[in-house]
Scaffold this motif. Structure first.
Motif, mmCIF file in Angstrom:
data_model
loop_
_atom_site.group_PDB
_atom_site.id
_atom_site.type_symbol
_atom_site.label_atom_id
_atom_site.label_comp_id
_atom_site.label_asym_id
_atom_site.label_seq_id
_atom_site.Cartn_x
_atom_site.Cartn_y
_atom_site.Cartn_z
ATOM 1 N N SER A 50 0.826 -1.212 0.000
ATOM 2 C CA SER A 50 0.000 0.000 0.000
ATOM 3 C C SER A 50 0.859 1.259 0.000
ATOM 4 O O SER A 50 2.041 1.232 0.337
ATOM 5 N N TYR A 51 0.213 2.369 -0.348
ATOM 6 C CA TYR A 51 0.907 3.662 -0.328
ATOM 7 C C TYR A 51 1.345 3.994 1.094
ATOM 8 O O TYR A 51 2.450 4.496 1.302
ATOM 9 N N ALA A 52 0.495 3.701 2.076
ATOM 10 C CA ALA A 52 0.835 3.966 3.482
ATOM 11 C C ALA A 52 2.086 3.194 3.893
ATOM 12 O O ALA A 52 2.942 3.720 4.612
ATOM 13 N N ASP A 53 2.204 1.944 3.440
ATOM 14 C CA ASP A 53 3.397 1.146 3.739
ATOM 15 C C ASP A 53 4.636 1.757 3.077
ATOM 16 O O ASP A 53 5.712 1.790 3.663
ATOM 17 N N ALA A 54 4.469 2.229 1.836
ATOM 18 C CA ALA A 54 5.588 2.844 1.118
ATOM 19 C C ALA A 54 6.065 4.088 1.856
ATOM 20 O O ALA A 54 7.265 4.313 2.027
ATOM 21 N N GLU A 55 5.118 4.896 2.314
ATOM 22 C CA GLU A 55 5.464 6.099 3.059
ATOM 23 C C GLU A 55 6.155 5.748 4.378
ATOM 24 O O GLU A 55 7.115 6.397 4.776
ATOM 25 N N ALA A 56 5.693 4.697 5.040
ATOM 26 C CA ALA A 56 6.308 4.263 6.303
ATOM 27 C C ALA A 56 7.752 3.815 6.090
ATOM 28 O O ALA A 56 8.630 4.110 6.902
ATOM 29 N N VAL A 57 8.003 3.107 4.987
ATOM 30 C CA VAL A 57 9.370 2.676 4.659
ATOM 31 C C VAL A 57 10.259 3.897 4.439
ATOM 32 O O VAL A 57 11.372 3.984 4.962
ATOM 33 N N ALA A 58 9.760 4.855 3.676
ATOM 34 C CA ALA A 58 10.537 6.064 3.389
ATOM 35 C C ALA A 58 10.829 6.836 4.671
ATOM 36 O O ALA A 58 11.961 7.305 4.887
ATOM 37 N N LYS A 59 9.835 6.967 5.542
ATOM 38 C CA LYS A 59 10.029 7.670 6.817
ATOM 39 C C LYS A 59 11.085 6.972 7.668
ATOM 40 O O LYS A 59 11.942 7.623 8.268
ATOM 41 N N ALA A 60 11.027 5.658 7.725
ATOM 42 C CA ALA A 60 11.973 4.893 8.548
ATOM 43 C C ALA A 60 13.410 5.078 8.054
ATOM 44 O O ALA A 60 14.323 5.310 8.857
ATOM 45 N N PHE A 61 13.619 4.984 6.758
ATOM 46 C CA PHE A 61 14.974 5.128 6.227
ATOM 47 C C PHE A 61 15.499 6.548 6.390
ATOM 48 O O PHE A 61 16.668 6.747 6.709
ATOM 49 N N ALA A 62 14.644 7.532 6.178
ATOM 50 C CA ALA A 62 15.063 8.919 6.385
ATOM 51 C C ALA A 62 15.444 9.132 7.849
ATOM 52 O O ALA A 62 16.475 9.742 8.156
ATOM 53 N N SER A 63 14.656 8.598 8.740
ATOM 54 C CA SER A 63 14.930 8.737 10.174
ATOM 55 C C SER A 63 16.246 8.063 10.566
ATOM 56 O O SER A 63 17.019 8.610 11.357
ATOM 57 N N GLN A 64 16.499 6.885 10.014
ATOM 58 C CA GLN A 64 17.747 6.178 10.320
ATOM 59 C C GLN A 64 18.969 6.988 9.903
ATOM 60 O O GLN A 64 20.046 6.816 10.453
ATOM 61 N N HIS A 65 18.801 7.854 8.924
ATOM 62 C CA HIS A 65 19.906 8.682 8.447
ATOM 63 C C HIS A 65 19.787 10.109 8.951
ATOM 64 O O HIS A 65 20.361 11.032 8.379
ATOM 65 N N GLU A 66 19.013 10.249 10.051
ATOM 66 C CA GLU A 66 18.854 11.519 10.759
ATOM 67 C C GLU A 66 18.395 12.643 9.839
ATOM 68 O O GLU A 66 18.885 13.762 9.885
#
Length: 84
Positions: free
Chosen positions: A57-73
């Protein structure tokens, strides 16, 4: 005692500042069986792909993007999201 590793972890941490030259981009594409999300971080003239995933889903895609961005501060509100 001899310290064989004088580097401290905080020396390698990247902190955002007002003049942070980095940029982050998330590309979310609709495909036949869900969505593909790609997240890239540009530092100077180099673009690094951090993630490429397929999700349902789009929501899952957005969650993945948020997680990776967060991991890289990198704060989510500064991520350029491109979707189609």
């Amino acid at each position: 005692m001899n310290d064989t590793n004088p580097e401290k972890p905080e020396e390698h941490a990247v902190r955002l500042s007002v003049g942070d030259p980095r940029s982050c981009q998330a590309t979310i594409l609709k495909v036949a069986d869900g969505y593909t999300v790609m997240v890239g971080l540009e530092e100077g003239s180099r673009m690094r792909m951090l993630s490429e995933s397929s999700v349902d889903s789009y929501a899952d895609a957005e969650a993945v993007a948020k997680a990776f961005a967060s991991q890289h501060e990198f704060p989510w509100y500064k991520v350029a999201v491109i979707s189609s």
